[in-house]
Design a protein around this motif. Structure first.
Motif, PDB file in Angstrom:
ATOM      1  N   ARG A  49       4.310 -10.217   3.327  1.00 49.70           N
ATOM      2  CA  ARG A  49       4.011 -10.007   1.909  1.00 49.70           C
ATOM      3  C   ARG A  49       5.244  -9.933   1.016  1.00 49.70           C
ATOM      4  NH1 ARG A  49      -1.044  -5.868   1.381  1.00 49.70           N
ATOM      5  NH2 ARG A  49      -2.656  -7.349   2.021  1.00 49.70           N
ATOM      6  N   MET A  82       0.851  -1.198   0.000  1.00 48.31           N
ATOM      7  CA  MET A  82       0.000   0.000   0.000  1.00 48.31           C
ATOM      8  C   MET A  82       0.881   1.240   0.000  1.00 48.31           C
ATOM      9  SD  MET A  82      -2.939  -0.674   2.845  1.00 48.31           S
ATOM     10  CE  MET A  82      -2.332  -2.155   3.622  1.00 48.31           C
ATOM     11  N   PRO A  99      -8.960   0.332   3.719  1.00 51.66           N
ATOM     12  CA  PRO A  99      -9.685  -0.363   4.793  1.00 51.66           C
ATOM     13  C   PRO A  99      -8.804  -1.155   5.747  1.00 51.66           C
ATOM     14  CG  PRO A  99     -10.316  -1.202   2.597  1.00 51.66           C
ATOM     15  CD  PRO A  99      -9.425  -0.039   2.372  1.00 51.66           C
ATOM     16  N   LEU A 100      -7.668  -1.676   5.285  1.00 49.68           N
ATOM     17  CA  LEU A 100      -6.856  -2.513   6.170  1.00 49.68           C
ATOM     18  C   LEU A 100      -6.128  -1.712   7.248  1.00 49.68           C
ATOM     19  CD1 LEU A 100      -5.341  -5.118   3.672  1.00 49.68           C
ATOM     20  CD2 LEU A 100      -7.260  -5.410   5.218  1.00 49.68           C
ATOM     21  N   PHE A 158     -13.933  -9.665  -1.442  1.00 49.51           N
ATOM     22  CA  PHE A 158     -13.051  -8.776  -2.210  1.00 49.51           C
ATOM     23  C   PHE A 158     -11.916  -9.565  -2.864  1.00 49.51           C
ATOM     24  CE2 PHE A 158      -9.113  -6.295  -2.451  1.00 49.51           C
ATOM     25  CZ  PHE A 158      -9.496  -5.317  -3.362  1.00 49.51           C
ATOM     26  N   ARG A 159     -11.293 -10.489  -2.121  1.00 49.65           N
ATOM     27  CA  ARG A 159     -10.152 -11.250  -2.663  1.00 49.65           C
ATOM     28  C   ARG A 159     -10.565 -12.119  -3.847  1.00 49.65           C
ATOM     29  NH1 ARG A 159      -6.238  -8.049  -1.281  1.00 49.65           N
ATOM     30  NH2 ARG A 159      -6.229  -7.653   0.952  1.00 49.65           N
ATOM     31  N   ASP A 208      -7.612  -1.692  -8.585  1.00 49.02           N
ATOM     32  CA  ASP A 208      -8.567  -1.217  -7.572  1.00 49.02           C
ATOM     33  C   ASP A 208      -9.694  -0.402  -8.229  1.00 49.02           C
ATOM     34  OD1 ASP A 208      -7.358  -2.331  -5.292  1.00 49.02           O
ATOM     35  OD2 ASP A 208      -6.068  -0.590  -4.968  1.00 49.02           O
ATOM     36  N   ILE A 224     -13.834   0.498  -2.768  1.00 49.55           N
ATOM     37  CA  ILE A 224     -13.204  -0.661  -2.111  1.00 49.55           C
ATOM     38  C   ILE A 224     -13.600  -0.666  -0.625  1.00 49.55           C
ATOM     39  CG2 ILE A 224     -10.967  -1.693  -1.455  1.00 49.55           C
ATOM     40  CD1 ILE A 224     -10.972  -1.761  -4.409  1.00 49.55           C
ATOM     41  N   PHE A 253     -15.433  -3.780   1.209  1.00 49.18           N
ATOM     42  CA  PHE A 253     -14.908  -4.420   2.425  1.00 49.18           C
ATOM     43  C   PHE A 253     -15.948  -4.393   3.547  1.00 49.18           C
ATOM     44  CE2 PHE A 253     -10.296  -5.551   2.920  1.00 49.18           C
ATOM     45  CZ  PHE A 253      -9.901  -5.425   1.602  1.00 49.18           C
ATOM     46  N   GLY A 296      -3.505  -4.066  -6.685  1.00 50.18           N
ATOM     47  CA  GLY A 296      -3.745  -3.619  -5.313  1.00 50.18           C
ATOM     48  C   GLY A 296      -2.589  -4.110  -4.441  1.00 50.18           C
ATOM     49  N   GLY A 297      -2.456  -3.541  -3.264  1.00 47.03           N
ATOM     50  CA  GLY A 297      -1.341  -3.911  -2.383  1.00 47.03           C
ATOM     51  C   GLY A 297      -1.326  -5.389  -2.009  1.00 47.03           C
ATOM     52  N   GLY A 298      -2.500  -6.016  -1.971  1.00 50.42           N
ATOM     53  CA  GLY A 298      -2.554  -7.429  -1.562  1.00 50.42           C
ATOM     54  C   GLY A 298      -2.617  -8.397  -2.728  1.00 50.42           C
ATOM     55  N   GLU A 345     -11.075  -9.750  -6.724  1.00 42.56           N
ATOM     56  CA  GLU A 345      -9.767  -9.261  -7.166  1.00 42.56           C
ATOM     57  C   GLU A 345      -9.079 -10.308  -8.050  1.00 42.56           C
ATOM     58  OE1 GLU A 345      -6.779  -9.110  -3.945  1.00 42.56           O
ATOM     59  OE2 GLU A 345      -6.197  -7.135  -4.677  1.00 42.56           O
TER      60      GLU A 345
HETATM   61  O1  LIG Z   1      -2.940  -4.086   0.699  1.00 39.53           O
HETATM   62  C1  LIG Z   1      -4.102  -4.496   0.509  1.00 39.53           C
HETATM   63  O2  LIG Z   1      -4.460  -5.647   0.847  1.00 39.53           O
HETATM   64  C2  LIG Z   1      -5.044  -3.609  -0.198  1.00 39.53           C
HETATM   65  C3  LIG Z   1      -4.554  -2.548  -0.924  1.00 39.53           C
HETATM   66  C4  LIG Z   1      -5.402  -1.689  -1.775  1.00 39.53           C
HETATM   67  O3  LIG Z   1      -4.723  -1.430  -2.999  1.00 39.53           O
HETATM   68  C5  LIG Z   1      -6.764  -2.306  -2.037  1.00 39.53           C
HETATM   69  O4  LIG Z   1      -6.675  -3.340  -3.012  1.00 39.53           O
HETATM   70  C6  LIG Z   1      -7.372  -2.847  -0.773  1.00 39.53           C
HETATM   71  O5  LIG Z   1      -7.554  -1.761   0.099  1.00 39.53           O
HETATM   72  C7  LIG Z   1      -6.487  -3.928  -0.123  1.00 39.53           C
END
Ligand SMILES: O=C(O)C1=C[C@@H](O)[C@@H](O)[C@H](O)C1
Ligand SMILES: Nc1ncnc2c1ncn2[C@@H]1O[C@H](COP(=O)(O)OP(=O)(O)OP(=O)(O)O)[C@@H](O)[C@H]1O
Ligand SMILES: [Mg+2]
Length: 170
Positions: free
Chosen positions: A141, A9, A120-121, A55-56, A32, A43, A47, A78-80, A59
């Motif tokens: 990660r 993120m 959201p995380l 969401f996963r 995203d 997003i 969530f 996205g970050g995840g 995605e």
């Molecule tokens: O790091 C994450 O898991 C996320 C990062 C954002 O890009 C979004 O995809 C979402 O908020 C989850």
């Protein structure tokens, strides 16, 4: 040609991806934003209404859809995204270039502590607890991000310079 940016993120995937696509004259897709347009919801709302597992799955489906497009693309994930299911394997298989935007914990902390609301995380994590959270999360990660074809140290480098460095890698 498909170029996929991965990273934590606030590592700059959306900012750098948009600039890079513009300079290369190819389409930019932010995963995203693509999910938000598909669901017609933010997003944050996805969530809170449907939960993270929903969401996963979405995605995963949207990543496959985007990578299957027959056009040149810069895709900011996205970050995840790379850290769930088969997503990183798919990225490695489908992308001509996958690039990890590597940003240190102190720099991520500075960026995220100012921009938590739409993430959201981290939204409910206090700035006091944020270093421990990000440190642990990145530890989990990084093994996924580091599988990318290229690892780019983005510390102390503005977004325009990151784009220049990527163009040298291509
Ligand atoms: O790091 C994450 O898991 C996320 C990062 C954002 O890009 C979004 O995809 C979402 O908020 C989850
Ligand atoms: N190379 C850079 N140097 C300093 N700040 C940057 C750089 N790239 C992006 N930023 C800033 O960091 C913040 C996060 O950038 P951005 O939204 O592009 O990250 P992201 O990786 O797409 O995050 P997310 O996973 O949450 O979508 C923004 O305020 C942006 O202006
Ligand atoms: Mg982004």
């Amino acid at each position: 040609m498909k170029i996929v940016l991965v990273g934590y993120m606030a590592s700059g995937k959306s900012t750098v991806g948009r600039l890079l696509a513009r300079q290369l004259g190819i389409r930019f897709i932010d995963l995203d934003d693509y999910i938000e347009e598909h669901q017609k919801k933010s997003i944050k709302t996805i969530f809170s209404e449907k939960g993270e597992i929903f969401f996963r799955k979405l995605e995963h489906q949207m990543l496959n859809e985007v990578l299957g497009k027959e056009e040149s693309l810069v895709i900011s994930t996205g970050g995840g995204t790379p850290c769930y299911g088969t997503n990183m394997a798919t990225i490695l298989d489908q992308a001509d270039h996958s690039i990890y935007l590597d940003v240190s914990i102190p720099n991520l902390l500075e960026r995220i502590s100012n921009e938590k609301e739409h993430r959201p995380l981290v939204k409910n994590i206090s700035n006091e607890e944020l270093p421990e959270f990000i440190g642990k999360h990145l530890f989990e990660r990084r093994p996924y991000y580091r599988q990318a074809k290229h690892i780019l140290d983005c510390n102390g480098t503005d977004a325009e310079t990151v784009v220049e460095k990527i163009k040298e890698l291509l």
